[in-house]
Write an enzyme that holds these catalytic residues in place. Structure first.
Site, PDB file in Angstrom:
ATOM      1  N   TYR A 119      24.783 -32.435  65.085  1.00 44.98           N
ATOM      2  CA  TYR A 119      25.624 -33.168  64.123  1.00 44.98           C
ATOM      3  C   TYR A 119      24.842 -33.364  62.825  1.00 44.98           C
ATOM      4  O   TYR A 119      23.932 -34.186  62.743  1.00 44.98           O
ATOM      5  CB  TYR A 119      26.068 -34.516  64.696  1.00 44.98           C
ATOM      6  CG  TYR A 119      26.940 -34.419  65.933  1.00 44.98           C
ATOM      7  CD1 TYR A 119      27.577 -33.237  66.290  1.00 44.98           C
ATOM      8  CD2 TYR A 119      27.142 -35.526  66.751  1.00 44.98           C
ATOM      9  CE1 TYR A 119      28.373 -33.157  67.421  1.00 44.98           C
ATOM     10  CE2 TYR A 119      27.944 -35.456  67.880  1.00 44.98           C
ATOM     11  CZ  TYR A 119      28.548 -34.268  68.209  1.00 44.98           C
ATOM     12  OH  TYR A 119      29.346 -34.191  69.334  1.00 44.98           O
TER      13      TYR A 119
ATOM     14  N   PHE B 270      37.362 -36.924  71.056  1.00 46.24           N
ATOM     15  CA  PHE B 270      38.564 -37.111  70.227  1.00 46.24           C
ATOM     16  C   PHE B 270      39.549 -38.092  70.898  1.00 46.24           C
ATOM     17  O   PHE B 270      40.758 -37.818  70.985  1.00 46.24           O
ATOM     18  CB  PHE B 270      39.273 -35.786  69.939  1.00 46.24           C
ATOM     19  CG  PHE B 270      38.522 -34.836  69.044  1.00 46.24           C
ATOM     20  CD1 PHE B 270      37.544 -35.290  68.171  1.00 46.24           C
ATOM     21  CD2 PHE B 270      38.811 -33.470  69.050  1.00 46.24           C
ATOM     22  CE1 PHE B 270      36.848 -34.401  67.332  1.00 46.24           C
ATOM     23  CE2 PHE B 270      38.137 -32.580  68.212  1.00 46.24           C
ATOM     24  CZ  PHE B 270      37.159 -33.039  67.357  1.00 46.24           C
ATOM     25  N   PRO B 271      39.065 -39.254  71.369  1.00 48.50           N
ATOM     26  CA  PRO B 271      39.982 -40.203  72.037  1.00 48.50           C
ATOM     27  C   PRO B 271      41.070 -40.727  71.111  1.00 48.50           C
ATOM     28  O   PRO B 271      42.128 -41.163  71.574  1.00 48.50           O
ATOM     29  CB  PRO B 271      39.042 -41.335  72.477  1.00 48.50           C
ATOM     30  CG  PRO B 271      37.877 -41.259  71.527  1.00 48.50           C
ATOM     31  CD  PRO B 271      37.692 -39.789  71.254  1.00 48.50           C
ATOM     32  N   LEU B 272      40.794 -40.659  69.795  1.00 47.99           N
ATOM     33  CA  LEU B 272      41.799 -41.117  68.816  1.00 47.99           C
ATOM     34  C   LEU B 272      42.443 -39.938  68.102  1.00 47.99           C
ATOM     35  O   LEU B 272      43.142 -40.125  67.102  1.00 47.99           O
ATOM     36  CB  LEU B 272      41.138 -42.052  67.788  1.00 47.99           C
ATOM     37  CG  LEU B 272      40.515 -43.318  68.373  1.00 47.99           C
ATOM     38  CD1 LEU B 272      39.790 -44.121  67.299  1.00 47.99           C
ATOM     39  CD2 LEU B 272      41.595 -44.174  69.044  1.00 47.99           C
TER      40      LEU B 272
ATOM     41  N   GLY C 149      40.618 -37.293  66.841  1.00 51.01           N
ATOM     42  CA  GLY C 149      39.604 -36.540  66.107  1.00 51.01           C
ATOM     43  C   GLY C 149      39.757 -36.647  64.604  1.00 51.01           C
ATOM     44  O   GLY C 149      39.985 -37.730  64.069  1.00 51.01           O
ATOM     45  N   PHE C 150      39.652 -35.496  63.920  1.00 48.27           N
ATOM     46  CA  PHE C 150      39.657 -35.515  62.450  1.00 48.27           C
ATOM     47  C   PHE C 150      41.019 -35.929  61.896  1.00 48.27           C
ATOM     48  O   PHE C 150      41.117 -36.409  60.776  1.00 48.27           O
ATOM     49  CB  PHE C 150      39.249 -34.146  61.901  1.00 48.27           C
ATOM     50  CG  PHE C 150      37.822 -33.802  62.219  1.00 48.27           C
ATOM     51  CD1 PHE C 150      36.784 -34.378  61.497  1.00 48.27           C
ATOM     52  CD2 PHE C 150      37.507 -32.939  63.262  1.00 48.27           C
ATOM     53  CE1 PHE C 150      35.455 -34.091  61.791  1.00 48.27           C
ATOM     54  CE2 PHE C 150      36.187 -32.647  63.568  1.00 48.27           C
ATOM     55  CZ  PHE C 150      35.162 -33.222  62.835  1.00 48.27           C
ATOM     56  N   THR C 151      42.074 -35.702  62.662  1.00 54.98           N
ATOM     57  CA  THR C 151      43.406 -36.182  62.268  1.00 54.98           C
ATOM     58  C   THR C 151      43.859 -37.180  63.331  1.00 54.98           C
ATOM     59  O   THR C 151      44.376 -36.787  64.381  1.00 54.98           O
ATOM     60  CB  THR C 151      44.425 -35.018  62.199  1.00 54.98           C
ATOM     61  OG1 THR C 151      43.868 -34.002  61.377  1.00 54.98           O
ATOM     62  CG2 THR C 151      45.747 -35.484  61.642  1.00 54.98           C
ATOM     63  N   PRO C 152      43.619 -38.479  63.080  1.00 55.83           N
ATOM     64  CA  PRO C 152      43.931 -39.456  64.132  1.00 55.83           C
ATOM     65  C   PRO C 152      45.389 -39.381  64.610  1.00 55.83           C
ATOM     66  O   PRO C 152      46.287 -38.948  63.871  1.00 55.83           O
ATOM     67  CB  PRO C 152      43.602 -40.789  63.452  1.00 55.83           C
ATOM     68  CG  PRO C 152      42.556 -40.450  62.435  1.00 55.83           C
ATOM     69  CD  PRO C 152      42.921 -39.080  61.928  1.00 55.83           C
TER      70      PRO C 152
HETATM   71  N1  LIG Z   1      31.676 -32.524  73.272  1.00 60.04           N
HETATM   72  C1  LIG Z   1      32.255 -32.063  72.192  1.00 60.04           C
HETATM   73  O1  LIG Z   1      32.456 -30.858  72.012  1.00 60.04           O
HETATM   74  C2  LIG Z   1      32.732 -33.047  71.170  1.00 60.04           C
HETATM   75  C3  LIG Z   1      33.628 -32.642  70.167  1.00 60.04           C
HETATM   76  C4  LIG Z   1      34.071 -33.593  69.267  1.00 60.04           C
HETATM   77  C5  LIG Z   1      33.643 -34.903  69.351  1.00 60.04           C
HETATM   78  N2  LIG Z   1      32.766 -35.283  70.325  1.00 60.04           N
HETATM   79  C6  LIG Z   1      32.332 -36.687  70.467  1.00 60.04           C
HETATM   80  O2  LIG Z   1      33.475 -37.516  70.470  1.00 60.04           O
HETATM   81  C7  LIG Z   1      33.274 -38.618  69.583  1.00 60.04           C
HETATM   82  C8  LIG Z   1      34.590 -39.106  69.041  1.00 60.04           C
HETATM   83  O3  LIG Z   1      35.182 -38.096  68.255  1.00 60.04           O
HETATM   84  P1  LIG Z   1      35.607 -38.312  66.738  1.00 60.04           P
HETATM   85  O4  LIG Z   1      34.933 -39.473  66.139  1.00 60.04           O
HETATM   86  O5  LIG Z   1      35.481 -37.009  66.077  1.00 60.04           O
HETATM   87  O6  LIG Z   1      37.163 -38.589  66.889  1.00 60.04           O
HETATM   88  P2  LIG Z   1      38.006 -39.882  67.321  1.00 60.04           P
HETATM   89  O7  LIG Z   1      37.153 -40.923  67.906  1.00 60.04           O
HETATM   90  O8  LIG Z   1      39.144 -39.371  68.111  1.00 60.04           O
HETATM   91  O9  LIG Z   1      38.622 -40.359  65.928  1.00 60.04           O
HETATM   92  C9  LIG Z   1      37.819 -40.715  64.852  1.00 60.04           C
HETATM   93  C10 LIG Z   1      38.753 -40.821  63.653  1.00 60.04           C
HETATM   94  O10 LIG Z   1      39.634 -41.939  63.854  1.00 60.04           O
HETATM   95  C11 LIG Z   1      39.563 -42.785  62.721  1.00 60.04           C
HETATM   96  N3  LIG Z   1      39.649 -44.173  63.177  1.00 60.04           N
HETATM   97  C12 LIG Z   1      38.867 -44.814  64.071  1.00 60.04           C
HETATM   98  N4  LIG Z   1      39.259 -46.074  64.238  1.00 60.04           N
HETATM   99  C13 LIG Z   1      40.325 -46.263  63.422  1.00 60.04           C
HETATM  100  C14 LIG Z   1      41.178 -47.373  63.138  1.00 60.04           C
HETATM  101  N5  LIG Z   1      41.005 -48.549  63.740  1.00 60.04           N
HETATM  102  N6  LIG Z   1      42.179 -47.188  62.243  1.00 60.04           N
HETATM  103  C15 LIG Z   1      42.363 -46.001  61.632  1.00 60.04           C
HETATM  104  N7  LIG Z   1      41.596 -44.924  61.854  1.00 60.04           N
HETATM  105  C16 LIG Z   1      40.571 -45.041  62.753  1.00 60.04           C
HETATM  106  C17 LIG Z   1      38.223 -42.526  62.085  1.00 60.04           C
HETATM  107  O11 LIG Z   1      38.293 -42.800  60.700  1.00 60.04           O
HETATM  108  P3  LIG Z   1      37.387 -43.970  60.061  1.00 60.04           P
HETATM  109  O12 LIG Z   1      35.999 -43.452  60.010  1.00 60.04           O
HETATM  110  O13 LIG Z   1      38.004 -44.152  58.713  1.00 60.04           O
HETATM  111  O14 LIG Z   1      37.540 -45.177  60.927  1.00 60.04           O
HETATM  112  C18 LIG Z   1      38.025 -41.041  62.370  1.00 60.04           C
HETATM  113  O15 LIG Z   1      38.641 -40.267  61.378  1.00 60.04           O
HETATM  114  C19 LIG Z   1      32.345 -38.045  68.519  1.00 60.04           C
HETATM  115  O16 LIG Z   1      31.640 -39.023  67.838  1.00 60.04           O
HETATM  116  C20 LIG Z   1      31.457 -37.156  69.313  1.00 60.04           C
HETATM  117  O17 LIG Z   1      30.357 -37.910  69.762  1.00 60.04           O
HETATM  118  C21 LIG Z   1      32.321 -34.372  71.238  1.00 60.04           C
END
Ligand SMILES: NC(=O)c1ccc[n+]([C@@H]2O[C@H](COP(=O)([O-])OP(=O)(O)OC[C@H]3O[C@@H](n4cnc5c(N)ncnc54)[C@H](OP(=O)(O)O)[C@@H]3O)[C@@H](O)[C@H]2O)c1
Length: 288
Positions: A64, A213-215, A217-220
């Protein structure tokens, strides 16, 4: 902020006790997970707030940035509290275009483990996930050579526990015949339910499932049903999505990402929402 009891309680990964509500650090790096953060001090503040809230599970990787999120974690939190477990992953490098080329030969895996040790500033990594597949998702094929390499590094004392990421159920079964596996990290959320059967099987085996991507990911996540339930409960859609995941199965651990302290607090509060049978039924229909 004072330490709170986090929604979901704890889970044990091997001998590492972690809060089921964790934090995913990936998006703290620059755009598309390349380069430095837009707000360096803001990134440190989010990491410190996560620990202040009682979170003991942070997910990261040397890929990362590359090296950006690990160095931020080190700057914000080293020396790490004994209770904090930083989970990393290996199996891909970064190229100049921001791509994620596969790097699972023994020498590449050894190098990535060394990179994680150095950038996190530790002598041993608590948990390393072997990432398979590619950006389109899991791909079939044996993981034996790569997992053997990590098992050797585990025997050398550089890794305490092993997990898998971006894998098929067949690869999980193959891995478990080679070495103990404490978690599986795959894409899963309210709208992507392809791993429903795998989650239930892992729950029966006592293995954690960590949705990435529990939320969304890049497009919530965006869904009228999700918004309707959130409005009814006076909550945010992201909070409801996390509360649903905690309710979905006891072996699910959350690693939602955010660059915002306010969103982090909002997400912790939301994950503790009580969802009724009607709420759950409505949410269940989103991904089916
Ligand atoms: N193993 C793999 O291949 C892999 C691939 C992808 C990701 N991951 C892991 O999964 C973790 C989570 O993925 P992620 O962070 O990409 O996606 P995510 O947790 O699904 O979503 C993050 C997105 O949600 C937004 N968000 C969070 N809280 C919010 C709220 N209360 N209101 C509005 N928007 C909100 C964030 O924007 P803001 O910053 O503006 O809050 C960000 O754009 C990563 O950190 C990584 O460690 C692993």
């Amino acid at each position: 902020m004072a330490r709170t009891t986090l929604p979901g309680g704890n889970w044990t990964l091997g001998d590492l006790t972690v809060t089921r509500f964790g934090y995913g650090a990936m998006q703290l790096a620059g755009p598309w997970v390349m380069g430095p953060p837009a707000d360096h001090d803001g990134a440190l503040a989010v990491l410190r707030e996560a620990v202040a809230l009682g979170i003991t599970h942070i997910d990261t990787s040397a890929a990362y940035g590359p090296f950006v999120t690990n160095r931020l974690i080190r700057e914000a939190l080293h020396p790490y509290p004994d209770s904090l477990h930083v989970v990393t992953k290996v199996g891909a490098d970064r190229d100049q275009q921001g791509g994620w080329p596969t790097a699972r030969d023994p020498e590449s895996l050894r190098r990535q483990v060394r990179d994680n040790l150095e950038t996190l500033g530790v002598d041993a990594l608590g948990l390393v996930n072997l990432r398979l597949g590619d950006a389109t998702g899991p791909q079939p094929g044996s993981l034996a050579e790569a997992l053997d390499t990590l098992a050797t590094l585990q025997q050398e004392g550089l890794i305490r526990h092993l997990g898998l990421s971006n894998v098929t159920p067949e690869q999980v079964a193959e891995a478990r015949s080679i070495a103990p596996i404490v978690c599986v990290q795959n894409l899963y959320n309210l709208a992507h339910r392809q791993d429903d059967d795998l989650i239930d099987e892992l729950a029966r085996q006592g293995v954690a499932y960590v949705p990435f991507f529990p939320l969304g990911g890049f497009t919530p996540l965006q869904s009228s049903a999700l918004s309707a339930v959130a409005e009814r409960l006076g909550a945010t859609p992201m909070g409801v999505a996390l509360a649903w995941l905690l309710r979905r199965s006891p072996n699910i651990l959350l690693i939602p990402g955010t660059k915002s302290v306010a969103h982090l607090r909002e997400n912790v509060a939301g994950a503790g929402l009580a969802l009724s049978g009607d709420d759950l039924a409505e949410l269940d229909r989103i991904g089916r």
